[in-house]
Design a protein around this motif. Structure first.
Motif, PDB file in Angstrom:
ATOM      1  N   ASP A   6      -3.996   7.560  -0.910  1.00 61.12           N
ATOM      2  CA  ASP A   6      -3.092   7.347   0.217  1.00 61.12           C
ATOM      3  C   ASP A   6      -3.855   6.714   1.379  1.00 61.12           C
ATOM      4  O   ASP A   6      -4.119   7.338   2.393  1.00 61.12           O
ATOM      5  CB  ASP A   6      -2.462   8.668   0.650  1.00 61.12           C
ATOM      6  CG  ASP A   6      -1.356   8.465   1.668  1.00 61.12           C
ATOM      7  OD1 ASP A   6      -0.951   7.306   1.861  1.00 61.12           O
ATOM      8  OD2 ASP A   6      -0.900   9.458   2.261  1.00 61.12           O
ATOM      9  N   GLU A   7      -4.244   5.450   1.179  1.00 60.72           N
ATOM     10  CA  GLU A   7      -4.984   4.712   2.195  1.00 60.72           C
ATOM     11  C   GLU A   7      -4.130   3.531   2.643  1.00 60.72           C
ATOM     12  O   GLU A   7      -4.120   2.471   2.013  1.00 60.72           O
ATOM     13  CB  GLU A   7      -6.313   4.202   1.639  1.00 60.72           C
ATOM     14  CG  GLU A   7      -7.268   5.327   1.240  1.00 60.72           C
ATOM     15  CD  GLU A   7      -8.551   4.778   0.662  1.00 60.72           C
ATOM     16  OE1 GLU A   7      -8.670   3.543   0.561  1.00 60.72           O
ATOM     17  OE2 GLU A   7      -9.424   5.580   0.310  1.00 60.72           O
ATOM     18  N   HIS A  22       0.833  -1.204   0.000  1.00 62.74           N
ATOM     19  CA  HIS A  22       0.000   0.000   0.000  1.00 62.74           C
ATOM     20  C   HIS A  22       0.867   1.251   0.000  1.00 62.74           C
ATOM     21  O   HIS A  22       0.589   2.221  -0.722  1.00 62.74           O
ATOM     22  CB  HIS A  22      -0.920  -0.002   1.225  1.00 62.74           C
ATOM     23  CG  HIS A  22      -2.192  -0.750   1.036  1.00 62.74           C
ATOM     24  ND1 HIS A  22      -3.433  -0.171   1.114  1.00 62.74           N
ATOM     25  CD2 HIS A  22      -2.428  -2.053   0.767  1.00 62.74           C
ATOM     26  CE1 HIS A  22      -4.374  -1.070   0.895  1.00 62.74           C
ATOM     27  NE2 HIS A  22      -3.783  -2.228   0.694  1.00 62.74           N
ATOM     28  N   LEU A  23       1.894   1.261   0.830  1.00 65.67           N
ATOM     29  CA  LEU A  23       2.771   2.428   0.916  1.00 65.67           C
ATOM     30  C   LEU A  23       3.438   2.719  -0.426  1.00 65.67           C
ATOM     31  O   LEU A  23       3.506   3.874  -0.864  1.00 65.67           O
ATOM     32  CB  LEU A  23       3.838   2.207   1.992  1.00 65.67           C
ATOM     33  CG  LEU A  23       3.372   2.321   3.448  1.00 65.67           C
ATOM     34  CD1 LEU A  23       4.457   1.804   4.386  1.00 65.67           C
ATOM     35  CD2 LEU A  23       3.041   3.783   3.790  1.00 65.67           C
ATOM     36  N   GLN A  24       3.941   1.682  -1.071  1.00 68.90           N
ATOM     37  CA  GLN A  24       4.634   1.874  -2.341  1.00 68.90           C
ATOM     38  C   GLN A  24       3.672   2.304  -3.440  1.00 68.90           C
ATOM     39  O   GLN A  24       3.997   3.175  -4.263  1.00 68.90           O
ATOM     40  CB  GLN A  24       5.363   0.588  -2.723  1.00 68.90           C
ATOM     41  CG  GLN A  24       6.530   0.255  -1.803  1.00 68.90           C
ATOM     42  CD  GLN A  24       7.083  -1.130  -2.016  1.00 68.90           C
ATOM     43  OE1 GLN A  24       6.933  -1.711  -3.086  1.00 68.90           O
ATOM     44  NE2 GLN A  24       7.711  -1.683  -0.999  1.00 68.90           N
ATOM     45  N   ALA A  25       2.480   1.714  -3.457  1.00 71.02           N
ATOM     46  CA  ALA A  25       1.495   2.089  -4.466  1.00 71.02           C
ATOM     47  C   ALA A  25       1.029   3.523  -4.263  1.00 71.02           C
ATOM     48  O   ALA A  25       0.840   4.286  -5.226  1.00 71.02           O
ATOM     49  CB  ALA A  25       0.309   1.130  -4.419  1.00 71.02           C
TER      50      ALA A  25
END
Length: 201
Positions: free
Chosen positions: A161-162, A150-153
């Motif tokens: 930014d979830e 999630h952070l990288q995406a």
């Protein structure tokens, strides 16, 4: 020739952080170290051995490595799992790296040994210790891998930014530990319950 094995591992961690696990290749690492790829095989027979050593170093150097030996067995387990998550989050693709080398059998066994050692003092039988250890590690690795994805995406603008909240991890861990505590209190199920067959009358 690269003279120190530790130098190779340090640069590999730098490549991991900069480019991700997919780009951590022997060729790229050799380029970063300004040597021929063959020079790396003096220290590691193959890429799998290199990744295993990188994962072990990541875990050893991780924040609060080893958790704590204080408190009750379940408090020690919670601390160990939280420490593992911290170590994985400290490096890009840390969870994927450790999960990969564990599957290949080339490294990443320290957390499993630590968790199993704590569970051995909980009152669970051998099968319970084995399954509870695997379940806890699967939860930590899976949750952290999803966090990092999630952070990288999000950083690449691919998604909103979830990111998963840290509170989600701790709640999920608490639920798993609740199940382990219940098994400690009740003991293993009867043989018929394990097999899924109804007892004969």
């Amino acid at each position: 020739m690269v003279n120190r094995r530790g130098d190779v591992i340090d640069r590999a961690l730098a490549v991991l952080d900069a480019h991700g696990l997919g780009d951590l290749t022997m060729r790229r690492l050799a380029t970063e170290l300004d040597v021929r790829p063959s020079a790396l095989y003096h220290h590691f027979p193959n890429k799998q051995a290199l990744l295993g050593a990188v994962a072990d170093t990541l875990l050893l150097r991780g924040p609060r490595a080893g958790g704590t030996t204080r408190g009750s067995w379940d408090e020690q387990l919670a601390a160990a799992c939280s420490s593992l998550r911290d170590a994985l989050l400290a490096h890009r693709d840390g969870a994927e790296l450790v999960a990969t080398v564990r599957a290949l059998g080339t490294g990443g066994r320290a957390p499993e040994e630590a968790v199993a050692a704590v569970l051995a003092g909980s009152g669970l039988d051998d099968e319970g210790v084995r399954v509870a250890t695997r379940t806890l590690l699967h939860f930590v690795l899976g949750h952290t891998m999803e966090e990092q994805t999630h952070l990288q995406a999000a950083s690449a603008g691919a998604i909103e930014d979830e990111v998963l909240q840290e509170s989600d991890f701790h709640l999920g861990l608490a639920l798993v530990l609740d199940g382990v505590r219940q098994r400690v209190r009740t003991g293993p199920p009867a043989p018929s319950a394990r097999s899924g067959r109804a007892p004969r009358r």
